[in-house]
Design an enzyme around this catalytic site. Structure first.
Site, short mmCIF file in Angstrom:
data_model
loop_
_atom_site.label_atom_id
_atom_site.label_comp_id
_atom_site.label_asym_id
_atom_site.label_seq_id
_atom_site.Cartn_x
_atom_site.Cartn_y
_atom_site.Cartn_z
N LYS A 70 0.84 -1.19 0.00
CA LYS A 70 0.00 0.00 0.00
C LYS A 70 0.87 1.23 0.00
CE LYS A 70 -4.01 2.14 1.18
NZ LYS A 70 -3.82 2.94 -0.04
N LYS A 94 5.75 2.59 8.09
CA LYS A 94 4.56 3.27 8.61
C LYS A 94 3.45 2.25 8.92
CE LYS A 94 5.05 7.70 6.26
NZ LYS A 94 4.39 8.81 5.57
N LYS A 106 4.89 1.98 -3.33
CA LYS A 106 4.93 3.39 -3.76
C LYS A 106 5.06 3.43 -5.26
CE LYS A 106 4.88 7.44 -1.78
NZ LYS A 106 4.24 7.77 -0.50
N THR A 190 -3.61 13.25 7.60
CA THR A 190 -2.20 13.38 7.96
C THR A 190 -2.01 14.45 9.02
OG1 THR A 190 -1.53 12.69 5.76
CG2 THR A 190 0.12 13.81 7.06
N ASN A 221 -0.47 21.59 2.17
CA ASN A 221 -1.54 20.72 2.69
C ASN A 221 -1.30 20.34 4.14
OD1 ASN A 221 -3.06 20.56 0.40
ND2 ASN A 221 -1.82 18.91 -0.47
N SER A 348 -6.39 5.73 5.10
CA SER A 348 -6.47 5.00 3.83
C SER A 348 -6.87 3.55 4.09
CB SER A 348 -5.12 5.01 3.11
OG SER A 348 -5.07 6.05 2.17
P1 NAD Z 1 2.66 21.04 -0.30
O1 NAD Z 1 3.31 21.07 -1.63
O2 NAD Z 1 1.18 21.21 -0.19
O3 NAD Z 1 3.30 22.24 0.60
C1 NAD Z 1 4.67 22.38 0.78
C2 NAD Z 1 4.94 23.68 1.57
O4 NAD Z 1 6.34 23.78 1.75
C3 NAD Z 1 4.50 24.94 0.84
O5 NAD Z 1 4.07 25.91 1.76
C4 NAD Z 1 5.79 25.39 0.16
O6 NAD Z 1 5.82 26.79 -0.09
C5 NAD Z 1 6.80 25.03 1.24
N1 NAD Z 1 8.14 24.90 0.71
C6 NAD Z 1 8.52 24.39 -0.50
N2 NAD Z 1 9.85 24.50 -0.63
C7 NAD Z 1 10.31 25.06 0.51
C8 NAD Z 1 11.60 25.44 0.98
N3 NAD Z 1 12.68 25.26 0.21
N4 NAD Z 1 11.69 25.97 2.19
C9 NAD Z 1 10.59 26.17 2.97
N5 NAD Z 1 9.36 25.86 2.58
C10 NAD Z 1 9.23 25.30 1.37
O7 NAD Z 1 3.15 19.70 0.41
P2 NAD Z 1 2.47 18.91 1.62
O8 NAD Z 1 1.50 17.93 1.10
O9 NAD Z 1 2.05 19.88 2.68
O10 NAD Z 1 3.72 18.07 2.15
C11 NAD Z 1 4.74 18.64 2.95
C12 NAD Z 1 5.60 17.54 3.54
O11 NAD Z 1 4.78 16.66 4.31
C13 NAD Z 1 6.29 16.67 2.48
O12 NAD Z 1 7.53 16.24 2.98
C14 NAD Z 1 5.35 15.49 2.37
O13 NAD Z 1 6.01 14.35 1.86
C15 NAD Z 1 4.93 15.34 3.81
N6 NAD Z 1 3.69 14.57 3.92
C16 NAD Z 1 2.50 15.10 3.46
C17 NAD Z 1 1.35 14.34 3.54
C18 NAD Z 1 0.00 14.89 3.11
O14 NAD Z 1 -0.99 14.19 3.29
N7 NAD Z 1 -0.08 16.10 2.58
C19 NAD Z 1 1.41 13.03 4.05
C20 NAD Z 1 2.63 12.52 4.52
C21 NAD Z 1 3.76 13.32 4.43
#
Ligand code: NAD
Length: 414
Positions: A70, A94, A106, A190, A221, A348
């Site tokens: 998954k 996880k 993945k 998340t 997000n 999920s």
């Molecule tokens: P996203 O693209 O929605 O948001 C990313 C944020 O980080 C934005 O505000 C962007 O401006 C900022 N950002 C980008 N580059 C940057 C930098 N160099 N310095 C500082 N800020 C920066 O992504 P997301 O979904 O919020 O995911 C963020 C992290 O959380 C990732 O590592 C992702 O793998 C992890 N994550 C997210 C989820 C989810 O459900 N959204 C689940 C598990 C893990």
């Protein structure tokens, strides 16, 4: 590329440490050091200009001894085989940490969805499923959203698989729209999971969440939902950032206003003049620091300057292994990504269970079940970390890999 290789090799190093601590031999590491199946496909897509463009996609299945694999599918120009390999291993961890009957998977496609039309994205999504339908399925390997993929893309993929299978197969994929069998609460899972983990970590350090000073790097997000939940719970979010800079107010930022003004890419700081840098943000005096943006943000260069009492990794891989050691030696409680961000895969799983039953839970039921899993997972990891006197990352890897290792041993695979 080098970064992805680092992600892959650094994941292998901790898995090796975890298996050694659990008493497994070299044969088990040999089995678990990379996916049992790694498929690369070429997907021809008719573009809007009438020409055919061929995209490269991947699916990695780390280990299916426990159950079907998954994990998400990401659409991004920087997707690579090594990234998919590493992330599939993280999904095993996880799933093990929150005790789900899954192994890790993945996938990804090298593409830039920001430059594609809806029609092109639909044809690409359907093409990916056609190319991989033999190795995926509700009881084989179940995809989900990841970077730059969403509920609409999940819906197209589910529809394509259902046509191939000649059955309506909602359990093929999770993160679907609610009307197609998606679960209540999946989109915020998340961030809700991270919030639960922060609450538990705060109790361990005697921090009252009412008035606790929080700094969050990233306002996408994960970061924006999180800031809202913590703000609504009475915490003081004193710093947030995006790719262009950071905002700081020791009295607490107006989160509702910032949420209202941010764009769909998580950018808001460009609207303000008095910004600070992301580097300064990470070093702010606060109780809890949450990296929720990108990898490699806390390194040996700045780990000595972090002032937070607790660091909770909402992003994947924000802290290097050198920095993990420095923070732990300084007595900072570091809660690792594989634990903190497991809320998404947990809900999920609930979506898949509901699809299999054909019976659907309310948002409250989903939240209650997720809270139970996340709280248990936190305490399991915390207790292993305390009793063995190891950092929480290694403890999380030990718990995360143990079920897959045991299932593999019983099956005679190692
Ligand atoms: P996203 O693209 O929605 O948001 C990313 C944020 O980080 C934005 O505000 C962007 O401006 C900022 N950002 C980008 N580059 C940057 C930098 N160099 N310095 C500082 N800020 C920066 O992504 P997301 O979904 O919020 O995911 C963020 C992290 O959380 C990732 O590592 C992702 O793998 C992890 N994550 C997210 C989820 C989810 O459900 N959204 C689940 C598990 C893990």
């Amino acid at each position: 590329m080098t970064e992805n290789l680092n992600l892959f090799t650094s994941t292998q190093v901790v898995i090796k440490d975890a298996l050694d601590k659990l008493g497994y031999d070299e044969g088990m590491y040999d089995l678990l050091k990379e996916p049992i199946r790694m498929v690369e496909v070429r997907i021809p897509v008719r573009m809007d200009d009438g020409k055919v463009k061929v995209f490269t996609g991947f699916r990695g299945q780390h280990n299916d001894a426990v159950g079907p694999t998954k994990g998400g599918v990401r659409f991004h120009p920087a997707v690579s085989a090594d990234e998919v390999r590493a992330l599939s291993m993280w999904m095993t961890l996880k799933a093990g940490i929150v005790d789900l009957p899954y192994g890790g998977g993945k996938g990804g496609i090298i593409c830039d969805p920001r430059e594609m039309s809806m029609g092109e994205l639909e044809r690409l999504s359907r093409g990916y499923v056609r190319a991989l339908s033999q190795v995926m399925g509700p009881n084989k390997d179940i995809p989900a959203p990841d970077v730059f993929t969403n509920a609409q893309i999940m819906a197209w993929m589910m529809d394509e698989y259902s046509r191939i299978d000649e059955f309506n197969s909602p359990g093929f994929i999770t993160g679907k729209p609610i009307v197609l069998g998606g679960s209540q609460g999946r989109d915020r899972a998340t961030a809700e999971g991270v919030t639960i983990i922060i609450n538990e970590a705060a109790k361990k350090r005697g921090i009252d969440m009412k008035g606790a000073r929080i700094v969050i790097q990233g306002f996408g997000n994960a970061g924006s939902f999180l800031s809202k939940f913590l703000h609504d719970a009475g915490a003081k979010v004193i710093g947030i950032s995006d790719a262009y800079g950071a905002l700081h107010d020791p009295e607490g930022l107006d989160i509702d206003y910032l949420l209202d003004r941010r764009d769909s890419f998580g950018t808001v700081t460009t609207l303000f003049e008095n910004t600070i840098s992301n580097t300064e943000l990470l070093e702010l005096d606060c109780d809890i620091l949450v990296p929720a943006a990108i990898e490699n943000q806390i390194t040996e260069k700045n780990a000595h300057n972090i002032k937070a009492t607790i660091v909770v990794e909402a992003a994947n891989g924000p802290t290097t292994s050198e920095a993990t050691k420095i923070l732990t030696d300084r007595g900072i409680l570091l809660v690792p990504d594989v634990l903190a961000s497991a809320g998404g895969v947990t809900v999920s799983y609930f979506e898949w269970v509901q699809n299999n039953m054909g019976y659907y839970w309310s948002e409250e039921e989903v939240r209650e079940k997720m809270t139970k899993k996340m709280v248990e997972a936190f305490h399991n990891v915390y207790n292993v970390s305390s009793t063995r006197n190891i950092d929480m990352r290694l403890a999380a890897y030990m718990i995360g890999i143990r079920k897959t290792a045991e299932a593999s041993r019983f099956r005679g695979w190692a």
